[in-house]
Motif scaffolding. Structure first.
Motif, PDB file in Angstrom:
ATOM      1  N   ARG A   1       9.456 -19.181   3.594  1.00  0.00           N
ATOM      2  CA  ARG A   1       9.119 -17.823   4.027  1.00  0.00           C
ATOM      3  C   ARG A   1       8.353 -17.001   2.999  1.00  0.00           C
ATOM      4  N   HIS A   2       7.906 -17.641   1.918  1.00  0.00           N
ATOM      5  CA  HIS A   2       7.144 -16.908   0.906  1.00  0.00           C
ATOM      6  C   HIS A   2       5.710 -17.397   0.782  1.00  0.00           C
ATOM      7  N   LEU A   3       4.793 -16.446   0.810  1.00  0.00           N
ATOM      8  CA  LEU A   3       3.383 -16.708   0.522  1.00  0.00           C
ATOM      9  C   LEU A   3       3.036 -15.855  -0.686  1.00  0.00           C
ATOM     10  N   SER A   4       2.006 -16.225  -1.439  1.00  0.00           N
ATOM     11  CA  SER A   4       1.615 -15.306  -2.514  1.00  0.00           C
ATOM     12  C   SER A   4       0.568 -14.312  -2.017  1.00  0.00           C
TER      13      SER A   4
ATOM     14  N   GLY B   1      16.065 -14.263   8.995  1.00  0.00           N
ATOM     15  CA  GLY B   1      16.209 -13.299   7.896  1.00  0.00           C
ATOM     16  C   GLY B   1      15.110 -12.254   7.878  1.00  0.00           C
ATOM     17  N   GLU B   2      14.918 -11.641   6.697  1.00  0.00           N
ATOM     18  CA  GLU B   2      14.087 -10.432   6.579  1.00  0.00           C
ATOM     19  C   GLU B   2      12.666 -10.562   7.147  1.00  0.00           C
ATOM     20  N   ILE B   3      12.330  -9.629   8.046  1.00  0.00           N
ATOM     21  CA  ILE B   3      10.942  -9.503   8.513  1.00  0.00           C
ATOM     22  C   ILE B   3      10.385  -8.119   8.218  1.00  0.00           C
ATOM     23  N   ILE B   4      11.299  -7.130   7.999  1.00  0.00           N
ATOM     24  CA  ILE B   4      10.861  -5.775   7.667  1.00  0.00           C
ATOM     25  C   ILE B   4      11.698  -5.277   6.492  1.00  0.00           C
ATOM     26  N   GLY B   5      11.028  -4.569   5.568  1.00  0.00           N
ATOM     27  CA  GLY B   5      11.746  -3.858   4.509  1.00  0.00           C
ATOM     28  C   GLY B   5      11.327  -2.403   4.575  1.00  0.00           C
ATOM     29  N   GLY B   6      12.301  -1.506   4.584  1.00  0.00           N
ATOM     30  CA  GLY B   6      11.940  -0.087   4.670  1.00  0.00           C
ATOM     31  C   GLY B   6      12.993   0.792   4.024  1.00  0.00           C
ATOM     32  N   SER B   7      12.649   2.070   3.860  1.00  0.00           N
ATOM     33  CA  SER B   7      13.601   3.004   3.244  1.00  0.00           C
ATOM     34  C   SER B   7      13.151   4.437   3.449  1.00  0.00           C
TER      35      SER B   7
ATOM     36  N   TRP C   1       0.086 -10.533   4.858  1.00  0.00           N
ATOM     37  CA  TRP C   1      -0.421  -9.276   5.429  1.00  0.00           C
ATOM     38  C   TRP C   1       0.733  -8.494   6.036  1.00  0.00           C
ATOM     39  N   GLN C   2       0.893  -7.251   5.605  1.00  0.00           N
ATOM     40  CA  GLN C   2       1.932  -6.444   6.242  1.00  0.00           C
ATOM     41  C   GLN C   2       1.371  -5.204   6.924  1.00  0.00           C
ATOM     42  N   ILE C   3       2.076  -4.832   8.001  1.00  0.00           N
ATOM     43  CA  ILE C   3       1.813  -3.552   8.665  1.00  0.00           C
ATOM     44  C   ILE C   3       2.777  -2.562   8.034  1.00  0.00           C
ATOM     45  N   GLU C   4       2.226  -1.474   7.477  1.00  0.00           N
ATOM     46  CA  GLU C   4       3.071  -0.507   6.781  1.00  0.00           C
ATOM     47  C   GLU C   4       2.897   0.901   7.353  1.00  0.00           C
ATOM     48  N   PRO C   5       3.804   1.339   8.211  1.00  0.00           N
ATOM     49  CA  PRO C   5       3.785   2.731   8.672  1.00  0.00           C
ATOM     50  C   PRO C   5       4.531   3.620   7.668  1.00  0.00           C
TER      51      PRO C   5
ATOM     52  N   GLU D   1       3.238 -12.487   8.966  1.00  0.00           N
ATOM     53  CA  GLU D   1       3.459 -13.947   9.009  1.00  0.00           C
ATOM     54  C   GLU D   1       4.942 -14.261   9.230  1.00  0.00           C
ATOM     55  N   ARG D   2       5.813 -13.418   8.640  1.00  0.00           N
ATOM     56  CA  ARG D   2       7.257 -13.632   8.869  1.00  0.00           C
ATOM     57  C   ARG D   2       7.598 -13.475  10.350  1.00  0.00           C
ATOM     58  N   VAL D   3       6.952 -12.500  10.999  1.00  0.00           N
ATOM     59  CA  VAL D   3       7.235 -12.268  12.422  1.00  0.00           C
ATOM     60  C   VAL D   3       6.745 -13.455  13.253  1.00  0.00           C
TER      61      VAL D   3
ATOM     62  N   GLY E   1       0.828  -1.212   0.000  1.00  0.00           N
ATOM     63  CA  GLY E   1       0.000   0.000   0.000  1.00  0.00           C
ATOM     64  C   GLY E   1       0.859   1.257   0.000  1.00  0.00           C
ATOM     65  N   GLN E   2       2.154   1.043  -0.037  1.00  0.00           N
ATOM     66  CA  GLN E   2       3.100   2.142   0.207  1.00  0.00           C
ATOM     67  C   GLN E   2       2.862   3.410  -0.601  1.00  0.00           C
ATOM     68  N   LEU E   3       2.679   3.277  -1.906  1.00  0.00           N
ATOM     69  CA  LEU E   3       2.581   4.492  -2.731  1.00  0.00           C
ATOM     70  C   LEU E   3       1.377   5.333  -2.314  1.00  0.00           C
TER      71      LEU E   3
ATOM     72  N   GLY F   1       7.586  -1.780   5.806  1.00  0.00           N
ATOM     73  CA  GLY F   1       6.537  -2.799   5.809  1.00  0.00           C
ATOM     74  C   GLY F   1       7.026  -4.005   6.589  1.00  0.00           C
ATOM     75  N   MET F   2       6.206  -4.458   7.536  1.00  0.00           N
ATOM     76  CA  MET F   2       6.571  -5.618   8.348  1.00  0.00           C
ATOM     77  C   MET F   2       5.621  -6.761   8.038  1.00  0.00           C
ATOM     78  N   GLY F   3       6.147  -7.841   7.524  1.00  0.00           N
ATOM     79  CA  GLY F   3       5.318  -8.995   7.179  1.00  0.00           C
ATOM     80  C   GLY F   3       4.874  -9.719   8.445  1.00  0.00           C
TER      81      GLY F   3
ATOM     82  N   PHE G   1      -0.079  -8.998  -2.256  1.00  0.00           N
ATOM     83  CA  PHE G   1      -0.060 -10.145  -3.172  1.00  0.00           C
ATOM     84  C   PHE G   1       1.248 -10.166  -3.945  1.00  0.00           C
ATOM     85  N   ARG G   2       1.875 -11.314  -4.005  1.00  0.00           N
ATOM     86  CA  ARG G   2       3.103 -11.470  -4.803  1.00  0.00           C
ATOM     87  C   ARG G   2       3.015 -12.803  -5.546  1.00  0.00           C
ATOM     88  N   ALA G   3       3.182 -12.737  -6.847  1.00  0.00           N
ATOM     89  CA  ALA G   3       3.225 -13.970  -7.621  1.00  0.00           C
ATOM     90  C   ALA G   3       4.633 -14.551  -7.479  1.00  0.00           C
TER      91      ALA G   3
HETATM   92  O1  4AD Z   1      10.372  -5.858   1.418  1.00  0.00           O
HETATM   93  P1  4AD Z   1       9.009  -5.703   0.844  1.00  0.00           P
HETATM   94  O2  4AD Z   1       8.794  -6.195  -0.510  1.00  0.00           O
HETATM   95  O3  4AD Z   1       8.702  -4.141   0.940  1.00  0.00           O
HETATM   96  C1  4AD Z   1       7.550  -3.530   0.572  1.00  0.00           C
HETATM   97  O4  4AD Z   1       6.574  -4.062   0.100  1.00  0.00           O
HETATM   98  C2  4AD Z   1       7.528  -2.083   0.929  1.00  0.00           C
HETATM   99  N1  4AD Z   1       6.691  -1.380  -0.039  1.00  0.00           N
HETATM  100  C3  4AD Z   1       7.009  -1.943   2.336  1.00  0.00           C
HETATM  101  C4  4AD Z   1       6.970  -0.522   2.774  1.00  0.00           C
HETATM  102  O5  4AD Z   1       8.006   0.098   2.889  1.00  0.00           O
HETATM  103  N2  4AD Z   1       5.797   0.008   3.059  1.00  0.00           N
HETATM  104  O6  4AD Z   1       7.942  -6.383   1.810  1.00  0.00           O
HETATM  105  C5  4AD Z   1       7.818  -5.952   3.138  1.00  0.00           C
HETATM  106  C6  4AD Z   1       7.806  -7.138   4.082  1.00  0.00           C
HETATM  107  C7  4AD Z   1       9.044  -8.013   4.014  1.00  0.00           C
HETATM  108  O7  4AD Z   1      10.071  -7.525   4.839  1.00  0.00           O
HETATM  109  C8  4AD Z   1       8.510  -9.336   4.504  1.00  0.00           C
HETATM  110  O8  4AD Z   1       8.426  -9.341   5.917  1.00  0.00           O
HETATM  111  C9  4AD Z   1       7.106  -9.344   3.952  1.00  0.00           C
HETATM  112  O9  4AD Z   1       6.740  -8.007   3.731  1.00  0.00           O
HETATM  113  N3  4AD Z   1       7.047 -10.108   2.693  1.00  0.00           N
HETATM  114  C10 4AD Z   1       6.517 -11.334   2.571  1.00  0.00           C
HETATM  115  N4  4AD Z   1       5.958 -12.166   3.475  1.00  0.00           N
HETATM  116  C11 4AD Z   1       5.494 -13.365   3.036  1.00  0.00           C
HETATM  117  N5  4AD Z   1       5.547 -13.754   1.746  1.00  0.00           N
HETATM  118  C12 4AD Z   1       6.108 -12.968   0.802  1.00  0.00           C
HETATM  119  N6  4AD Z   1       6.127 -13.365  -0.463  1.00  0.00           N
HETATM  120  C13 4AD Z   1       6.620 -11.689   1.202  1.00  0.00           C
HETATM  121  N7  4AD Z   1       7.209 -10.668   0.542  1.00  0.00           N
HETATM  122  C14 4AD Z   1       7.465  -9.721   1.474  1.00  0.00           C
END
Ligand code: 4AD
Ligand code: MG
Length: 457
Positions: A242-245, A379-385, A248-252, A430-432, A212-214, A426-428, A233-235
């Motif tokens: 650690r991958h689902l298609s 490994g990765e649970i949050i991606g941010g910038s 749910w992420q929390i995005e501040p 399910e990853r957490v 939802g970032q943009l 964004g914090m995934g 959603f990710r194809a």
């Molecule tokens: O690193 P990602 O791709 O970053 C974003 O989507 C940014 N737009 C978020 C933001 O800055 N608002 O995804 C964010 C997080 C990852 O760190 C990971 O925890 C989780 O979402 N994630 C997944 N979790 C499960 N299955 C997947 N395929 C995932 N892809 C990302």
């Protein structure tokens, strides 16, 4: 078994048949949840739920019942019930629906130390023989996921996820964040075209949101601190733990935040919910072999390791890797396998990062990003910038990544009016949960997982 308690119990309840003649709403008032039985020792209670297992020894039928709040052993003694009730207590399946009136007693031999001595018993719904037994394959359990979601393990994981969300929301609310909603049907890919699902939208091509970032970046000019909790959603063609298609992420997203402030907020959030979980759900954590003390020991600040340094560390571990190579699942695992604290991996090369990330002024080959890597090899649970707030810099980055400005017209427009420095992550969820509960697979952190080869149930 001490039968003496039984006949002496004072009848405090209406007979079972009278209760069952009432409407559902009235019956509900009689129910004691299994989780509350320890406070009712010596009292007569009305229970309803599903059969968890059953075993018979002579004149005793031990029906273990579950109601979602817990499980309890209910002992039906042939001598204390009618012939029809005795038959019902022995002629049932796992998952049959039962109702009973019984007396709560302490019994060390019963699981959980509590037993209900049954005074009246009713088999409400017998049904068919339940297809799930012991030691079933992972694939089979995924096939019957619609039934397997009744398992304690799945419900416990969902309870931990709910507690994670509660404490994350609590934290963000306390910091003045506004929860908002971003669309799931979108017209452009935000996180790279290769993993986007397309759908038909009234004859036009639309995409399921990867983030939802943009949209959050648009909202921060209306309110400076916002967040969403929405599906992404990710194809993902990969089959990894650690991958689902659909996840749910929390995005501040925060106006007037630079990347350092962004990382600090993440640290505080992670410290907050790990400590809260240790306090709120210690029993469940222990069932999953997670010592609550591990979570209480999570402390900020977390180490920050640049990409450049990570490449050195990985090469030092014998990996054939050089500047410019990607850091994927295996590399992340090597970086954090011996750690007990999360770690930020920062400043990755711009070629492999999203177009919206601000260039690092100290090394413009890289961006102002950070992935938060969970310890113990997760490994990765949050991606941010930090995001690009300048119009020209954004146009330049879109061009470098061969993206069409017309696909991002409204997003570019934001850089023309009251554009401010801003950052987010964004914090995934399910990853957490996978990290906290040491789950082998992320699939057990969501009730109905969606992966490359699974759309049912
Ligand atoms: O690193 P990602 O791709 O970053 C974003 O989507 C940014 N737009 C978020 C933001 O800055 N608002 O995804 C964010 C997080 C990852 O760190 C990971 O925890 C989780 O979402 N994630 C997944 N979790 C499960 N299955 C997947 N395929 C995932 N892809 C990302
Ligand atoms: Mg990422």
């Amino acid at each position: 078994m001490d039968k003496s308690a039984h006949p002496e119990t004072k009848k405090i309840l209406t007979p079972l048949n009278d209760i069952l003649r009432k409407g559902l709403a009235e019956v509900a008032e009689y129910v004691t949840p299994i989780s509350k039985l320890a406070t009712k020792v010596g009292e007569e209670v009305f229970l309803r739920g599903w059969v968890y297992r059953q075993r018979r020894t002579g004149n005793l039928s031990f029906v273990v019942m579950r109601d979602g709040t817990g499980i309890v052993q209910c002992a039906v003694n042939k001598e204390n019930v009618s012939e029809a009730e005795w038959k019902a207590a022995n002629d049932l399946y796992i998952e049959s629906v039962i109702e009973l009136v019984g007396t709560v007693v302490e019994d060390k031999r019963a699981p959980g130390g509590i037993e209900v001595r049954v005074n009246e018993f009713n088999l409400d719904f017998k049904g068919d023989s339940f297809p799930i037994g012991k030691d079933q394959s992972t694939e089979f359990l995924l096939d019957v996921r619609h039934l397997w979601v009744r398992s304690q393990r799945i419900i416990d994981a969902l309870k931990v996820k709910a507690a994670l969300l509660d404490s994350s929301r609590e934290f963000l609310k306390e910091r003045g964040f506004l929860e908002v909603q971003t669309p799931l049907l979108t017209s452009s890919a935000a996180e790279g075209g290769s993993t986007v699902f397309s759908v038909d939208y009234f004859g036009r091509k639309a995409f399921l949101a990867q983030t939802g970032q943009l949209y959050l970046e648009a909202l921060i000019s209306g309110y400076p601190l916002v967040y969403n909790y929405v599906p992404s959603f990710r194809a993902e063609p990969s089959r990894t733990p650690r991958h689902l298609s659909e996840f749910w992420q929390i995005e501040p997203e925060m106006a007037f935040y630079n990347q350092e402030m962004n990382m600090k907020l993440q640290e505080e959030l992670v410290v907050h919910y790990t400590h809260e979980l240790a306090k709120k759900v210690p029993d469940i954590l222990q069932k999953f072999k997670r010592d609550p003390k591990d979570l209480l020991s999570i402390q900020a600040p977390f180490e920050r390791m640049t990409y450049e340094k990570a490449i050195e560390v990985l090469a030092g571990k014998g990996l054939k890797i050089k500047w410019g190579d990607g850091i994927g699942l295996d590399e992340e695992k090597l970086l954090v396998e011996d750690r007990t604290q999360p770690m930020f991996l920062t400043n990755q090369p711009k070629e492999m990062r999203a177009f919206y990330m601000k260039l690092n002024p100290d090394d413009p080959r890289t961006v102002l990003d950070a992935d938060l890597l969970a310890p113990e090899g997760i490994g990765e649970i949050i991606g941010g910038s930090e995001r690009i707030s300048d119009y020209n810099e954004l146009m330049q980055r879109l061009k470098e990544q061969n993206l069409k400005p017309e696909d991002y017209a409204w997003y570019i427009d934001l850089r023309k009016y009251g554009s401010v420095p801003h950052s987010g992550f964004g914090m995934g969820s399910e990853r957490v949960v996978r990290w906290i509960l040491k789950l082998d697979s992320i699939r057990d952190a969501i009730p109905f997982p969606r992966t490359i080869n699974r759309l049912e149930p």
